[in-house]
Design a protein around this motif. Structure first.
Motif, PDB file in Angstrom:
ATOM      1  N   MET A  26       8.413 -52.035  17.792  1.00  0.00           N
ATOM      2  CA  MET A  26       9.730 -52.192  18.974  1.00  0.00           C
ATOM      3  C   MET A  26      10.742 -51.151  18.655  1.00  0.00           C
ATOM      4  N   GLU A  27      10.930 -50.642  17.574  1.00  0.00           N
ATOM      5  CA  GLU A  27      12.032 -49.626  17.222  1.00  0.00           C
ATOM      6  C   GLU A  27      11.933 -48.171  17.997  1.00  0.00           C
ATOM      7  N   SER A  28      10.627 -47.874  18.183  1.00  0.00           N
ATOM      8  CA  SER A  28      10.237 -46.637  18.964  1.00  0.00           C
ATOM      9  C   SER A  28      10.035 -47.100  20.587  1.00  0.00           C
ATOM     10  N   LEU A  29       9.581 -48.385  20.906  1.00  0.00           N
ATOM     11  CA  LEU A  29       9.454 -48.648  22.203  1.00  0.00           C
ATOM     12  C   LEU A  29      10.665 -48.682  22.877  1.00  0.00           C
ATOM     13  N   VAL A  30      11.530 -49.147  22.299  1.00  0.00           N
ATOM     14  CA  VAL A  30      12.999 -49.342  22.840  1.00  0.00           C
ATOM     15  C   VAL A  30      13.457 -47.961  23.192  1.00  0.00           C
ATOM     16  N   LYS A  31      13.105 -46.894  22.693  1.00  0.00           N
ATOM     17  CA  LYS A  31      13.711 -45.714  23.243  1.00  0.00           C
ATOM     18  C   LYS A  31      12.888 -44.975  24.312  1.00  0.00           C
ATOM     19  N   HIS A  32      11.519 -45.346  24.484  1.00  0.00           N
ATOM     20  CA  HIS A  32      10.835 -44.590  25.357  1.00  0.00           C
ATOM     21  C   HIS A  32      10.247 -45.397  26.571  1.00  0.00           C
ATOM     22  N   ILE A  33      10.309 -46.668  26.813  1.00  0.00           N
ATOM     23  CA  ILE A  33       9.915 -47.466  28.179  1.00  0.00           C
ATOM     24  C   ILE A  33      11.183 -47.586  28.876  1.00  0.00           C
ATOM     25  N   LYS A  34      10.930 -47.224  29.935  1.00  0.00           N
ATOM     26  CA  LYS A  34      11.818 -47.071  30.996  1.00  0.00           C
ATOM     27  C   LYS A  34      12.401 -48.482  31.533  1.00  0.00           C
ATOM     28  N   GLY A  35      13.387 -48.754  31.641  1.00  0.00           N
ATOM     29  CA  GLY A  35      14.167 -49.896  32.543  1.00  0.00           C
ATOM     30  C   GLY A  35      13.940 -51.249  31.382  1.00  0.00           C
ATOM     31  N   LEU A  36      13.535 -51.001  30.112  1.00  0.00           N
ATOM     32  CA  LEU A  36      13.413 -52.201  29.440  1.00  0.00           C
ATOM     33  C   LEU A  36      14.638 -53.152  29.265  1.00  0.00           C
ATOM     34  N   LYS A  37      14.351 -54.475  29.579  1.00  0.00           N
ATOM     35  CA  LYS A  37      15.548 -55.123  29.114  1.00  0.00           C
ATOM     36  C   LYS A  37      15.521 -56.222  27.841  1.00  0.00           C
ATOM     37  N   ARG A  38      14.136 -56.317  27.583  1.00  0.00           N
ATOM     38  CA  ARG A  38      13.789 -57.256  26.432  1.00  0.00           C
ATOM     39  C   ARG A  38      12.488 -57.087  25.827  1.00  0.00           C
ATOM     40  N   ILE A  39      12.407 -56.994  24.324  1.00  0.00           N
ATOM     41  CA  ILE A  39      11.094 -56.693  23.806  1.00  0.00           C
ATOM     42  C   ILE A  39      10.893 -57.449  22.573  1.00  0.00           C
ATOM     43  N   ARG A  40       9.919 -58.234  22.475  1.00  0.00           N
ATOM     44  CA  ARG A  40       9.754 -59.251  21.375  1.00  0.00           C
ATOM     45  C   ARG A  40       8.149 -59.161  20.924  1.00  0.00           C
ATOM     46  N   ASN A  84       1.991 -57.606   3.800  1.00  0.00           N
ATOM     47  CA  ASN A  84       1.999 -58.676   4.770  1.00  0.00           C
ATOM     48  C   ASN A  84       3.008 -59.772   4.331  1.00  0.00           C
ATOM     49  N   LEU A  85       3.172 -60.249   3.186  1.00  0.00           N
ATOM     50  CA  LEU A  85       3.940 -61.318   2.851  1.00  0.00           C
ATOM     51  C   LEU A  85       5.421 -60.906   3.014  1.00  0.00           C
ATOM     52  N   ARG A  86       5.793 -59.530   2.383  1.00  0.00           N
ATOM     53  CA  ARG A  86       7.234 -59.095   2.868  1.00  0.00           C
ATOM     54  C   ARG A  86       7.722 -59.063   4.370  1.00  0.00           C
ATOM     55  N   GLU A  87       6.368 -58.896   5.300  1.00  0.00           N
ATOM     56  CA  GLU A  87       6.851 -58.530   6.585  1.00  0.00           C
ATOM     57  C   GLU A  87       6.866 -60.119   7.163  1.00  0.00           C
ATOM     58  N   VAL A  88       6.135 -61.141   6.795  1.00  0.00           N
ATOM     59  CA  VAL A  88       6.360 -62.388   7.444  1.00  0.00           C
ATOM     60  C   VAL A  88       7.355 -63.281   6.955  1.00  0.00           C
ATOM     61  N   SER A  89       7.690 -62.857   5.673  1.00  0.00           N
ATOM     62  CA  SER A  89       8.929 -63.775   5.120  1.00  0.00           C
ATOM     63  C   SER A  89      10.472 -63.130   5.530  1.00  0.00           C
ATOM     64  N   ALA A  90      10.276 -62.018   6.005  1.00  0.00           N
ATOM     65  CA  ALA A  90      11.549 -61.427   6.418  1.00  0.00           C
ATOM     66  C   ALA A  90      12.285 -62.144   7.714  1.00  0.00           C
ATOM     67  N   LYS A  91      13.508 -61.741   7.896  1.00  0.00           N
ATOM     68  CA  LYS A  91      14.013 -62.305   8.912  1.00  0.00           C
ATOM     69  C   LYS A  91      13.374 -61.729  10.389  1.00  0.00           C
ATOM     70  N   GLY A  92      13.322 -62.833  11.125  1.00  0.00           N
ATOM     71  CA  GLY A  92      12.635 -61.942  12.571  1.00  0.00           C
ATOM     72  C   GLY A  92      13.879 -61.284  13.392  1.00  0.00           C
ATOM     73  N   ARG A  93      13.482 -60.680  14.490  1.00  0.00           N
ATOM     74  CA  ARG A  93      14.361 -59.551  15.018  1.00  0.00           C
ATOM     75  C   ARG A  93      13.626 -59.158  16.535  1.00  0.00           C
ATOM     76  N   TYR A  94      14.524 -59.401  17.434  1.00  0.00           N
ATOM     77  CA  TYR A  94      14.045 -58.645  18.866  1.00  0.00           C
ATOM     78  C   TYR A  94      15.058 -58.278  19.583  1.00  0.00           C
ATOM     79  N   TRP A  95      14.627 -57.470  20.627  1.00  0.00           N
ATOM     80  CA  TRP A  95      15.719 -56.506  21.167  1.00  0.00           C
ATOM     81  C   TRP A  95      15.865 -57.198  22.675  1.00  0.00           C
ATOM     82  N   GLU A  96      17.343 -57.138  23.027  1.00  0.00           N
ATOM     83  CA  GLU A  96      17.619 -57.665  24.416  1.00  0.00           C
ATOM     84  C   GLU A  96      19.070 -57.174  24.839  1.00  0.00           C
ATOM     85  N   ASP A  97      18.894 -56.608  26.003  1.00  0.00           N
ATOM     86  CA  ASP A  97      20.100 -55.824  26.858  1.00  0.00           C
ATOM     87  C   ASP A  97      20.653 -55.008  25.811  1.00  0.00           C
TER      88      ASP A  97
END
Ligand code: NDP
Length: 406
Positions: free
Chosen positions: A235-249, A189-202
């Motif tokens: 998010m890493e797998s959803l960007v591959k499988h969801i059609k037309g996706l422009k952003r996921i956070r 849990n602490l490794r996850e929340v203290s890491a840098k954030g990241r999201y996917w756009e375009d």
């Protein structure tokens, strides 16, 4: 012929999986719970027997060792291995499943103990070996990842022609009474929340500082909560499988006490994952901290309040814009009443059991390594309703938003 099920990891989530498999023993047949510490397995098995009348076997295993794992799988004759140990054990358990020709399922993607970074690369790389053995690996069958992936697949199948944006929202409004504790394994849990954030756009990943982006979301049946952008593995797998996706956070709620403690621990070096010398002994600060914090499995009797986890999707249907929120609300105390675990373990353990049930029943089937959104979401979501995690859909009007703009 009756099936045989092997569960690895006797922590908070392992407890729920053991209970839920026992409650579905027609599917899971002969159940074995194995972990490093046998006393934890025995204690869970005793509670399961008391509450459900079902007898489960126990065993000890070091899941970092492929030979120990293959011996255990052979001894139990397992048809499926449900891995609810830590992400560090994913690859060894997958290798043992390949060696024994047995299906595999987990709830969290592989993470190397020395690097606080998780990604599917190494697990996806085992696809060919899984195919060759005619076995199936189902990755991330918890809540998030897990149910959130299935909610996205459901939205894609039934509500949209194209999904343009997805915000995965994870709100825990529970109170365990401690100034600082984590609801699942403290180190992970602490490794996850203290890491840098990241999201996917375009088509690109955008990195942020830890907790840099805060938004307020209005969670149905809970209310407005500060929510922070984190990187999260689905998010890493959803960007591959969801059609037309422009952003996921991905956003998660945190209370001020949690954030203040975490910052302070980070500032003094207690979140470090590299060895330091202390009085001649080598210790890893994060591991030491984890031994001091309350065991998440012990939070059950003290935790009150609810969780609300869901996906807020916007996109097009028949040329018109539309937004929906698909979500699930759990009550910590009700979860404890049923299986002696708080809602975070419950909402992870129930989907793990359901994923395994669909594999054993042949409803989700394939050879290779898969993420949750690659299968038909309907049978999974039907099971979710009857296995303790009823979910809802809110269709928003054009002028409505779940996010509160300040
Ligand atoms: P806990 O720390 O409570 O339990 C983990 C268990 O794994 C412990 O009982 C531990 O052993 C066992 N274990 C660790 N190392 C080994 C090893 N080398 N060999 C055998 N057993 C081992 O964690 P949780 O139950 O909270 O979490 C379990 C998993 O669920 C984690 O991977 C976590 O990331 C994931 N998770 C996923 C979520 C989702 O929604 N997808 C949400 C929450 C958690 P022992 O105690 O026997 O020594």
């Amino acid at each position: 012929m009756s099936k045989k099920t092997l569960i690895i990891g006797a922590g908070g989530v392992g407890n729920v999986v053991a209970f839920k498999c026992a409650m579905n023993s027609k599917t899971f047949g002969n159940i074995t719970l194995a972990s490093r510490t046998i006393s934890k397995c025995i204690s869970i098995a005793t509670n399961v027997k008391k509450k459900t009348g079902v007898e489960i076997n126990t065993a000890t295993v070091d899941a970092d060792s492929v030979p120990q794992l293959t011996e255990l799988i052979a001894n139990t004759g397992a048809d499926i291995v449900i891995n609810v140990a830590l992400p560090y054990q994913d690859l060894t358990i997958m290798d043992a499943c390949i060696e024994c020709g047995v299906d595999y399922l987990d709830t969290a993607n592989y993470e190397h103990p020395d690097t606080a970074k998780f990604e599917y690369k190494e697990q996806w790389a085992k696809n060919e070996e899984f195919k060759k053995e005619n076995i199936m690996g189902l990755l991330g069958s918890g809540f998030d990842p897990g149910v959130t992936n299935v909610f996205c697949a459901y939205a894609q199948k039934h509500y949209f022609d194209e999904i343009h944006t997805i915000d995965i929202l994870d709100c825990n409004d529970g109170d365990h009474g401690y100034p600082f504790a984590t609801n699942f394994n403290p180190e992970i849990n602490l490794r996850e929340v203290s890491a840098k954030g990241r999201y996917w756009e375009d088509g690109k990943w955008i990195e942020t500082e830890p907790m840099e982006i805060k938004q307020i979301w209005d969670y149905p049946e809970i209310g407005a909560k500060d929510s922070y952008l984190l990187y999260h593995e689905e998010m890493e797998s959803l960007v591959k499988h969801i059609k037309g996706l422009k952003r996921i956070r991905f956003f998660m709620t945190f209370g001020q006490s949690y954030l203040t403690h975490m910052k302070c621990l980070e500032n003094v070096g207690m979140l470090g994952i590299k060895e330091v010398e202390h009085k001649g002994a080598k210790i890893i600060p994060m591991e030491f901290l984890a031994t001091l914090l309350p065991d998440p499995a012990s939070l059950g009797p003290h935790t009150k309040g609810k969780t609300n986890i869901g996906i807020f999707a916007k996109g097009l249907k028949d040329g018109k814009e539309k937004s929906i929120y698909i979500y699930q609300i759990s009550d910590h105390e009700k979860c404890y009443e049923e299986v002696m675990s708080q809602a975070v373990s419950y909402t992870t353990g129930v989907p793990a059991m359901i994923g395994a049930k669909l594999i054993l029943e042949g409803k989700w089937r394939g050879h290779g390594v898969f993420n949750m959104e690659e299968f038909d979401p309907d049978p999974f979501l039907e099971e979710l309703k009857v296995q303790g995690l009823p979910w809802k859909i809110m269709e928003l009007k054009a002028d409505e938003d779940l996010r509160i703009y300040t």
